[in-house]
Design a protein around this motif. Structure first.
Motif, PDB file in Angstrom:
ATOM      1  N   ALA A   1       0.852  -1.187   0.000  1.00 35.43           N
ATOM      2  CA  ALA A   1       0.000   0.000   0.000  1.00 35.43           C
ATOM      3  C   ALA A   1       0.886   1.234   0.000  1.00 35.43           C
ATOM      4  CB  ALA A   1      -0.919   0.009   1.219  1.00 35.43           C
ATOM      5  N   ILE A   2       0.541   2.200  -0.826  1.00 38.29           N
ATOM      6  CA  ILE A   2       1.286   3.449  -0.890  1.00 38.29           C
ATOM      7  C   ILE A   2       0.298   4.599  -0.759  1.00 38.29           C
ATOM      8  CG2 ILE A   2       1.223   3.492  -3.427  1.00 38.29           C
ATOM      9  CD1 ILE A   2       4.009   4.839  -3.279  1.00 38.29           C
ATOM     10  N   GLU A   3       0.609   5.541   0.113  1.00 38.84           N
ATOM     11  CA  GLU A   3      -0.303   6.655   0.342  1.00 38.84           C
ATOM     12  C   GLU A   3      -0.254   7.633  -0.815  1.00 38.84           C
ATOM     13  OE1 GLU A   3      -1.592   9.887   3.804  1.00 38.84           O
ATOM     14  OE2 GLU A   3       0.108   8.528   4.132  1.00 38.84           O
ATOM     15  N   ILE A   4      -1.425   8.133  -1.172  1.00 34.03           N
ATOM     16  CA  ILE A   4      -1.557   9.124  -2.239  1.00 34.03           C
ATOM     17  C   ILE A   4      -1.838  10.480  -1.606  1.00 34.03           C
ATOM     18  CG2 ILE A   4      -2.913   9.846  -4.251  1.00 34.03           C
ATOM     19  CD1 ILE A   4      -3.545   6.926  -4.761  1.00 34.03           C
ATOM     20  N   ASP A   5      -1.103  11.477  -2.028  1.00 34.59           N
ATOM     21  CA  ASP A   5      -1.333  12.844  -1.550  1.00 34.59           C
ATOM     22  C   ASP A   5      -2.604  13.373  -2.202  1.00 34.59           C
ATOM     23  OD1 ASP A   5      -1.317  15.460  -0.734  1.00 34.59           O
ATOM     24  OD2 ASP A   5       0.658  15.941  -1.588  1.00 34.59           O
ATOM     25  N   ARG A   6      -3.667  13.474  -1.436  1.00 32.24           N
ATOM     26  CA  ARG A   6      -4.940  13.945  -1.998  1.00 32.24           C
ATOM     27  C   ARG A   6      -4.801  15.327  -2.638  1.00 32.24           C
ATOM     28  NH1 ARG A   6      -9.794  11.313  -0.439  1.00 32.24           N
ATOM     29  NH2 ARG A   6      -9.603   9.831   1.277  1.00 32.24           N
ATOM     30  N   LYS A   7      -3.950  16.175  -2.073  1.00 30.71           N
ATOM     31  CA  LYS A   7      -3.798  17.531  -2.603  1.00 30.71           C
ATOM     32  C   LYS A   7      -3.171  17.532  -3.985  1.00 30.71           C
ATOM     33  CE  LYS A   7      -3.317  19.619   1.996  1.00 30.71           C
ATOM     34  NZ  LYS A   7      -2.426  20.397   2.898  1.00 30.71           N
ATOM     35  N   ALA A   8      -2.451  16.464  -4.299  1.00 32.20           N
ATOM     36  CA  ALA A   8      -1.808  16.384  -5.608  1.00 32.20           C
ATOM     37  C   ALA A   8      -2.745  15.856  -6.692  1.00 32.20           C
ATOM     38  CB  ALA A   8      -0.574  15.487  -5.531  1.00 32.20           C
ATOM     39  N   LEU A   9      -3.868  15.285  -6.295  1.00 27.07           N
ATOM     40  CA  LEU A   9      -4.820  14.758  -7.264  1.00 27.07           C
ATOM     41  C   LEU A   9      -5.509  15.895  -8.008  1.00 27.07           C
ATOM     42  CD1 LEU A   9      -6.580  11.959  -5.162  1.00 27.07           C
ATOM     43  CD2 LEU A   9      -4.944  11.633  -7.022  1.00 27.07           C
ATOM     44  N   PRO A  10      -5.904  15.666  -9.250  1.00 23.31           N
ATOM     45  CA  PRO A  10      -6.723  16.669  -9.953  1.00 23.31           C
ATOM     46  C   PRO A  10      -7.981  16.966  -9.148  1.00 23.31           C
ATOM     47  CG  PRO A  10      -5.977  14.951 -11.469  1.00 23.31           C
ATOM     48  CD  PRO A  10      -5.614  14.487 -10.094  1.00 23.31           C
ATOM     49  N   LYS A  11      -8.383  18.215  -9.097  1.00 19.94           N
ATOM     50  CA  LYS A  11      -9.537  18.604  -8.291  1.00 19.94           C
ATOM     51  C   LYS A  11     -10.811  17.906  -8.742  1.00 19.94           C
ATOM     52  CE  LYS A  11      -7.743  23.132  -6.936  1.00 19.94           C
ATOM     53  NZ  LYS A  11      -7.973  24.596  -6.924  1.00 19.94           N
ATOM     54  N   THR A  12     -10.856  17.512 -10.022  1.00 16.52           N
ATOM     55  CA  THR A  12     -12.064  16.874 -10.549  1.00 16.52           C
ATOM     56  C   THR A  12     -11.939  15.351 -10.613  1.00 16.52           C
ATOM     57  OG1 THR A  12     -11.238  17.182 -12.818  1.00 16.52           O
ATOM     58  CG2 THR A  12     -12.678  18.913 -11.903  1.00 16.52           C
ATOM     59  N   ALA A  13     -10.933  14.780  -9.931  1.00 17.96           N
ATOM     60  CA  ALA A  13     -10.724  13.334  -9.979  1.00 17.96           C
ATOM     61  C   ALA A  13     -11.972  12.583  -9.513  1.00 17.96           C
ATOM     62  CB  ALA A  13      -9.526  12.948  -9.127  1.00 17.96           C
ATOM     63  N   VAL A  14     -12.305  11.525 -10.248  1.00 20.27           N
ATOM     64  CA  VAL A  14     -13.491  10.723  -9.947  1.00 20.27           C
ATOM     65  C   VAL A  14     -13.033   9.304  -9.614  1.00 20.27           C
ATOM     66  CG1 VAL A  14     -15.710   9.881 -10.782  1.00 20.27           C
ATOM     67  CG2 VAL A  14     -14.833  12.099 -11.579  1.00 20.27           C
ATOM     68  N   TYR A  15     -13.289   8.863  -8.399  1.00 21.59           N
ATOM     69  CA  TYR A  15     -12.909   7.515  -7.980  1.00 21.59           C
ATOM     70  C   TYR A  15     -13.760   7.125  -6.778  1.00 21.59           C
ATOM     71  CZ  TYR A  15     -10.367   9.979  -4.304  1.00 21.59           C
ATOM     72  OH  TYR A  15     -10.053  10.788  -3.246  1.00 21.59           O
ATOM     73  N   ARG A  16     -13.713   5.854  -6.422  1.00 20.21           N
ATOM     74  CA  ARG A  16     -14.339   5.356  -5.217  1.00 20.21           C
ATOM     75  C   ARG A  16     -13.291   4.550  -4.446  1.00 20.21           C
ATOM     76  NH1 ARG A  16     -17.463   8.380  -6.909  1.00 20.21           N
ATOM     77  NH2 ARG A  16     -19.749   8.248  -7.029  1.00 20.21           N
ATOM     78  N   ALA A  17     -13.412   4.543  -3.140  1.00 21.75           N
ATOM     79  CA  ALA A  17     -12.428   3.849  -2.320  1.00 21.75           C
ATOM     80  C   ALA A  17     -13.114   2.954  -1.292  1.00 21.75           C
ATOM     81  CB  ALA A  17     -11.523   4.859  -1.611  1.00 21.75           C
ATOM     82  N   PHE A  18     -12.551   1.763  -1.105  1.00 18.70           N
ATOM     83  CA  PHE A  18     -12.978   0.913  -0.004  1.00 18.70           C
ATOM     84  C   PHE A  18     -12.460   1.525   1.303  1.00 18.70           C
ATOM     85  CE2 PHE A  18     -12.577  -2.075  -3.613  1.00 18.70           C
ATOM     86  CZ  PHE A  18     -13.854  -2.590  -3.625  1.00 18.70           C
TER      87      PHE A  18
END
Length: 245
Positions: A99-116
């Motif tokens: 597992a690797i942590e993703i920096d939410r602030k680095a994601l595109p503001k309009t990113a579309v995903y779902r997470a468990f």
């Protein structure tokens, strides 16, 4: 409208600098407002196959109104010579989950995903029987809907006693047709009576698909492949996503 479960999975490409190495599967997992990408450990590092990527790239949807719009998102695997991803071990050795942590602030503001989340892991009152129907959501051989950038789903059943460590290791068996590129895919089961906490993902995350099994003495002409696979128990994610002390 796309089914939310298809937005949990991400197609992974591994790179050594600018050279493309392999394709694999992964999925999003969130805990305490932190977001992680989960996949098989051997996708990120493998001595046996001399596989040493230094970064990965995933495809992200960026327009909820047009699911065909996507962008690549690069994730470094090392900083100052130290790995940014976490994996676990137990008495039997290395667990093939990372597992690797993703920096939410680095994601595109309009990113579309779902997470468990931990709420999608197996509860103490939930029983899973051998032969239960499962789905594996991933990108076999890199195959996917190239227009909409979505994974495909393979049907599976539980092929060993769920809850027992098969041959003493931290995984169970599934009976499914799988291929290279499926490593790291979520192994899920429909929740019969979902709770509001499950949101729009009424699925139980049971495991992480790792690899296929075969028998060394199998006659390649006379005998078909076993069609059995190892899936590591998903509760390892509680350990891998603990906040560092």
């Amino acid at each position: 409208m796309i089914e939310p479960i298809l937005l949990t999975a991400a197609r992974i490409s591994t790179y050594s600098q600018s050279s493309l190495l392999t394709n694999a599967s992964g999925f999003f997992f969130e805990r305490d407002e932190r977001l992680y990408l989960v996949t098989s450990r051997h996708v990120l590092f493998s001595k046996n196959s001399k596989h040493y990527p230094d970064r990965i790239e995933i495809e992200l949807h960026i327009n909820a109104e047009n699911i065909a719009e996507s962008t690549g998102f690069s994730i470094p695997l090392y900083r100052d010579g130290k790995s940014l991803w976490r994996h676990g071990t137990d008495a039997a050795g290395v667990i093939d989950v990372a597992a690797i942590e993703i920096d939410r602030k680095a994601l595109p503001k309009t990113a579309v995903y779902r997470a468990f989340s931990p709420k999608h892991l197996l509860g103490s009152l939930t029983q899973v029987e051998v032969g239960s129907s499962l789905l594996i959501v991933g990108f076999p051989l890199g195959f996917h809907d190239a227009l909409h950038h979505t994974p495909v789903v393979r049907h599976a059943i539980i092929a060993s006693s769920f809850g027992l460590r098969f041959q003493g290791e931290g995984f169970f068996l599934t009976d499914a047709r799988t291929h290279r590129g499926s490593s790291g895919a979520p192994v899920i089961m429909r929740i019969a009576e979902p709770l509001p906490a499950h949101g729009d993902l009424p699925w139980m995350l049971l495991g992480i698909h790792s690899s296929r099994f075969d028998v060394g003495t199998r006659d390649l002409i006379e005998d078909e492949a076993l069609g059995l696979n190892g899936a590591w128990y998903a509760d390892i994610l509680l350990k891998l996503t603990e906040r560092p002390v």
